[in-house]
Design an enzyme around this catalytic site. Structure first.
Site, PDB file in Angstrom:
ATOM      1  N   LYS A 137      27.853   6.810  21.630  1.00 47.26           N
ATOM      2  CA  LYS A 137      29.081   6.018  21.782  1.00 47.26           C
ATOM      3  C   LYS A 137      29.571   6.183  23.212  1.00 47.26           C
ATOM      4  O   LYS A 137      29.254   7.184  23.866  1.00 47.26           O
ATOM      5  CB  LYS A 137      30.164   6.514  20.816  1.00 47.26           C
ATOM      6  CG  LYS A 137      31.282   5.517  20.566  1.00 47.26           C
ATOM      7  CD  LYS A 137      30.940   4.533  19.448  1.00 47.26           C
ATOM      8  CE  LYS A 137      31.985   3.460  19.317  1.00 47.26           C
ATOM      9  NZ  LYS A 137      31.725   2.566  18.160  1.00 47.26           N
ATOM     10  N   ASP A 177      32.956  -2.569  20.920  1.00 46.72           N
ATOM     11  CA  ASP A 177      33.845  -1.862  19.993  1.00 46.72           C
ATOM     12  C   ASP A 177      35.250  -2.355  20.364  1.00 46.72           C
ATOM     13  O   ASP A 177      35.382  -3.443  20.955  1.00 46.72           O
ATOM     14  CB  ASP A 177      33.708  -0.337  20.150  1.00 46.72           C
ATOM     15  CG  ASP A 177      34.432   0.441  19.041  1.00 46.72           C
ATOM     16  OD1 ASP A 177      33.944   0.455  17.907  1.00 46.72           O
ATOM     17  OD2 ASP A 177      35.493   1.038  19.306  1.00 46.72           O
TER      18      ASP A 177
HETATM   19  P1  NDP Z   1      39.052  -5.297  18.296  1.00 43.53           P
HETATM   20  O1  NDP Z   1      39.420  -4.815  19.640  1.00 43.53           O
HETATM   21  O2  NDP Z   1      38.401  -6.619  18.157  1.00 43.53           O
HETATM   22  O3  NDP Z   1      40.328  -5.293  17.339  1.00 43.53           O
HETATM   23  C1  NDP Z   1      41.049  -4.130  17.079  1.00 43.53           C
HETATM   24  C2  NDP Z   1      42.239  -4.506  16.216  1.00 43.53           C
HETATM   25  O4  NDP Z   1      42.910  -3.316  15.809  1.00 43.53           O
HETATM   26  C3  NDP Z   1      43.264  -5.336  16.956  1.00 43.53           C
HETATM   27  O5  NDP Z   1      43.940  -6.159  16.034  1.00 43.53           O
HETATM   28  C4  NDP Z   1      44.185  -4.265  17.533  1.00 43.53           C
HETATM   29  O6  NDP Z   1      45.480  -4.747  17.849  1.00 43.53           O
HETATM   30  C5  NDP Z   1      44.230  -3.288  16.391  1.00 43.53           C
HETATM   31  N1  NDP Z   1      44.522  -1.943  16.884  1.00 43.53           N
HETATM   32  C6  NDP Z   1      43.914  -1.281  17.906  1.00 43.53           C
HETATM   33  N2  NDP Z   1      44.472  -0.080  18.103  1.00 43.53           N
HETATM   34  C7  NDP Z   1      45.459   0.015  17.197  1.00 43.53           C
HETATM   35  C8  NDP Z   1      46.405   1.000  16.900  1.00 43.53           C
HETATM   36  N3  NDP Z   1      46.468   2.161  17.599  1.00 43.53           N
HETATM   37  N4  NDP Z   1      47.257   0.773  15.884  1.00 43.53           N
HETATM   38  C9  NDP Z   1      47.193  -0.391  15.174  1.00 43.53           C
HETATM   39  N5  NDP Z   1      46.317  -1.366  15.429  1.00 43.53           N
HETATM   40  C10 NDP Z   1      45.471  -1.172  16.413  1.00 43.53           C
HETATM   41  O7  NDP Z   1      38.145  -4.136  17.680  1.00 43.53           O
HETATM   42  P2  NDP Z   1      37.125  -4.216  16.453  1.00 43.53           P
HETATM   43  O8  NDP Z   1      37.624  -5.159  15.427  1.00 43.53           O
HETATM   44  O9  NDP Z   1      35.778  -4.387  17.005  1.00 43.53           O
HETATM   45  O10 NDP Z   1      37.200  -2.714  15.910  1.00 43.53           O
HETATM   46  C11 NDP Z   1      38.133  -2.306  14.920  1.00 43.53           C
HETATM   47  C12 NDP Z   1      37.656  -1.010  14.295  1.00 43.53           C
HETATM   48  O11 NDP Z   1      36.373  -1.222  13.697  1.00 43.53           O
HETATM   49  C13 NDP Z   1      37.476   0.172  15.241  1.00 43.53           C
HETATM   50  O12 NDP Z   1      37.759   1.368  14.556  1.00 43.53           O
HETATM   51  C14 NDP Z   1      35.986   0.120  15.553  1.00 43.53           C
HETATM   52  O13 NDP Z   1      35.497   1.374  15.982  1.00 43.53           O
HETATM   53  C15 NDP Z   1      35.455  -0.270  14.196  1.00 43.53           C
HETATM   54  N6  NDP Z   1      34.113  -0.848  14.183  1.00 43.53           N
HETATM   55  C16 NDP Z   1      33.833  -1.971  14.927  1.00 43.53           C
HETATM   56  C17 NDP Z   1      32.573  -2.526  14.856  1.00 43.53           C
HETATM   57  C18 NDP Z   1      32.242  -3.799  15.541  1.00 43.53           C
HETATM   58  O14 NDP Z   1      31.154  -4.317  15.308  1.00 43.53           O
HETATM   59  N7  NDP Z   1      33.127  -4.382  16.335  1.00 43.53           N
HETATM   60  C19 NDP Z   1      31.485  -1.870  14.103  1.00 43.53           C
HETATM   61  C20 NDP Z   1      31.923  -0.754  13.280  1.00 43.53           C
HETATM   62  C21 NDP Z   1      33.185  -0.256  13.383  1.00 43.53           C
HETATM   63  P3  NDP Z   1      45.854  -5.151  19.356  1.00 43.53           P
HETATM   64  O15 NDP Z   1      45.295  -6.508  19.560  1.00 43.53           O
HETATM   65  O16 NDP Z   1      47.334  -5.104  19.367  1.00 43.53           O
HETATM   66  O17 NDP Z   1      45.243  -4.105  20.248  1.00 43.53           O
END
Ligand code: NDP
Length: 457
Positions: A137, A177
């Protein structure tokens, strides 16, 4: 026989406790890493009791120490010509069953502890997919919010100017991510290609389909999560149809989880961003969420301007007070604590599955397990994204491109297999229905067997 087994159990417990005590001492200032390690280590005692050979090879003592941690300066110029400095990371944790593989996160909270927790989880998640990929990572404490496109490009180029010497299609294959999507991957890929002077498409996944990306990669984590929950529902003779679902986040994982859950007839009533959440009793209008988040890059609160009957609430925690049958945390780590878990249980939630990495803390997980909530842990439930990344690598190395349907069918099958492996391992080790223990053991065994076979290093 009974005495032998209980002495094996005692030895296994002593071994696991000893490794964890050392880990705490060495990593006292890395709470997220310790939390992820504790969840896995506590699951493994029943395995070591039946397989003392893993203790003899000291697999656990070796597996908790990353192969290497790379940390570097990323200097770049903003639009005002000011020189900004961020810190970049790549944690190459374990490459026993394939090249290091795991995403890059750009978020101001990124630090070594978060990188290590994510990379450690990734080892076992990747093993569960059945694809030949190890665990890694990376990322940076760079905050992409409010940056211009030109600033994002310069940052990505600066980041890759150091990272390129540590990665490669057969060495380490990053992806996206939080804060890293197809745009950022595109800029990093362009820079990598220029620096290497070669078209090594398999070095990064999550590219756009026009230049080596896989169809269905964007959808893979969210769709995969829903395919996993479909198996959980099936186990209890239930279906998505007419179930009320709450999804946190509105990023890549959340959007495609909502899409597939709606496709199966569920009613998704809430989603969020890091500022607050929306509740739409008539069901989330996903086209509107996509327009707000994917096209305009606005905050989720603007949803209520187009859907005045919906509600917006500041703050994220209370999203878990909305009554639902199925909760899918898809935002970030530690978003569900004991209090939120208790409320979910009281409100009748029967299924919780993690789209984000480690969104439930250990207390919350225990509350779900003790209250008959069927719980799908991240390393199994959200493995669809990395699984399709491995399929992207396969397409890149064979210089072919599969159709959306072909990739989606493979993804669906992989998620079914992960569910089955996790469920079977839980049964085999005497904790039927506990997918936390099941997925940890099933993933661990694959890596541990590789470590035994490859000798001590
Ligand atoms: P994105 O950046 O596309 O979206 C993240 C989302 O979570 C946004 O809506 C963001 O809001 C919100 N968010 C981020 N930080 C916080 C916080 N501290 N409190 C509340 N909401 C928060 O990321 P992903 O969708 O790609 O990833 C989301 C999760 O899934 C992570 O844990 C990631 O590690 C996991 N994941 C992702 C994969 C992938 O393929 N993308 C694969 C496996 C796991 P805002 O817009 O306000 O920042």
């Amino acid at each position: 026989m009974t005495t032998a087994l209980s002495s094996n159990e005692a030895r296994a417990k002593e071994y696991v406790d000893g490794i964890f005590a050392q880990l705490k001492e060495k990593n006292a200032h890395q709470p997220e890493f310790l939390q992820a390690a504790e969840e896995i280590l506590l699951s493994l005692a029943p395995l070591f009791a039946q397989h003392p050979e893993y203790i003899e090879h000291n697999i656990l003592g070796r597996i908790v120490e990353p192969d290497r941690i790379i940390s570097f300066r990323v200097a770049w110029q903003d639009d005002q010509n000011q020189v900004q400095v961020n810190r970049g990371y790549r944690v190459q944790f374990n490459n026993v069953i394939g090249p290091y593989k795991g995403g890059l996160r750009f978020h101001p909270t990124v630090n070594e502890s978060i990188m290590k927790f994510l990379a450690f989880e990734q080892i076992f998640k990747n093993a569960l997919t059945g694809q030949p990929i190890g665990g890694g990572k990376g990322g940076s404490d760079f905050n992409p919010k409010g940056k211009s496109d030109a600033e994002i490009m310069r940052f990505c180029q600066a980041f890759m100017s150091e990272l390129y010497r540590h990665i490669g299609p057969d060495v380490d294959v990053p992806a996206g991510d939080i804060g890293v999507g197809a745009r950022e991957v595109g800029y990093m890929w362009g820079q990598y290609k220029r620096l290497r002077g070669a078209y090594e498409a398999g070095v990064l996944t999550g590219k756009k389909p026009g230049y080596g990306g896989s169809l269905a990669r964007k959808e893979a984590t969210g769709y995969g999560l829903v395919y996993f929950v479909e198996e959980m529902l099936h186990e209890k003779n239930e279906k998505f149809l007419d179930k009320t679902v709450v999804v946190s986040g509105s990023g890549n994982v959340a959007i495609y989880a909502i899409e597939k859950a709606q496709h199966y007839g569920a009613k998704v009533v809430a989603c969020s961003d890091s500022s607050g959440y929306i509740y739409d009793s008539q069901g989330i209008d996903l086209a509107l969420v996509k327009e707000i988040k994917e096209e305009k890059g606005e905050r989720i609160k603007t949803y209520v301007e187009s859907r005045p009957h919906a509600e917006y609430h500041e703050g994220c925690t209370n999203i878990w007070t909305i009554p639902c049958d199925i909760a899918l945390p898809c935002a970030t780590q530690n978003e569900i604590n004991a209090e939120s878990a208790t409320i979910l249980v009281q409100n009748g939630a029967k299924f919780v599955a993690e789209g984000a990495n480690m969104p439930s803390d250990l207390e919350a997980i225990n509350i779900f397990l003790e209250n008959d909530v069927y719980f799908g842990p991240a390393k199994a439930a959200n493995a669809g994204g990395v699984a399709v990344s491995a399929l992207e690598m396969a397409q890149n190395s064979s210089r072919t491109a599969w159709s959306f349907q072909e990739v989606d069918e493979k993804l669906h099958q992989i998620m079914k297999d992960i569910y089955k492996q996790s469920k079977d391992a839980a049964e085999k080790y005497g904790v039927a229905g506990n997918l936390v223990v099941g997925s940890n053991i099933a993933g661990f065994v694959k890596v541990a067997d590789g470590m035994v076979a490859e000798g001590v290093y």
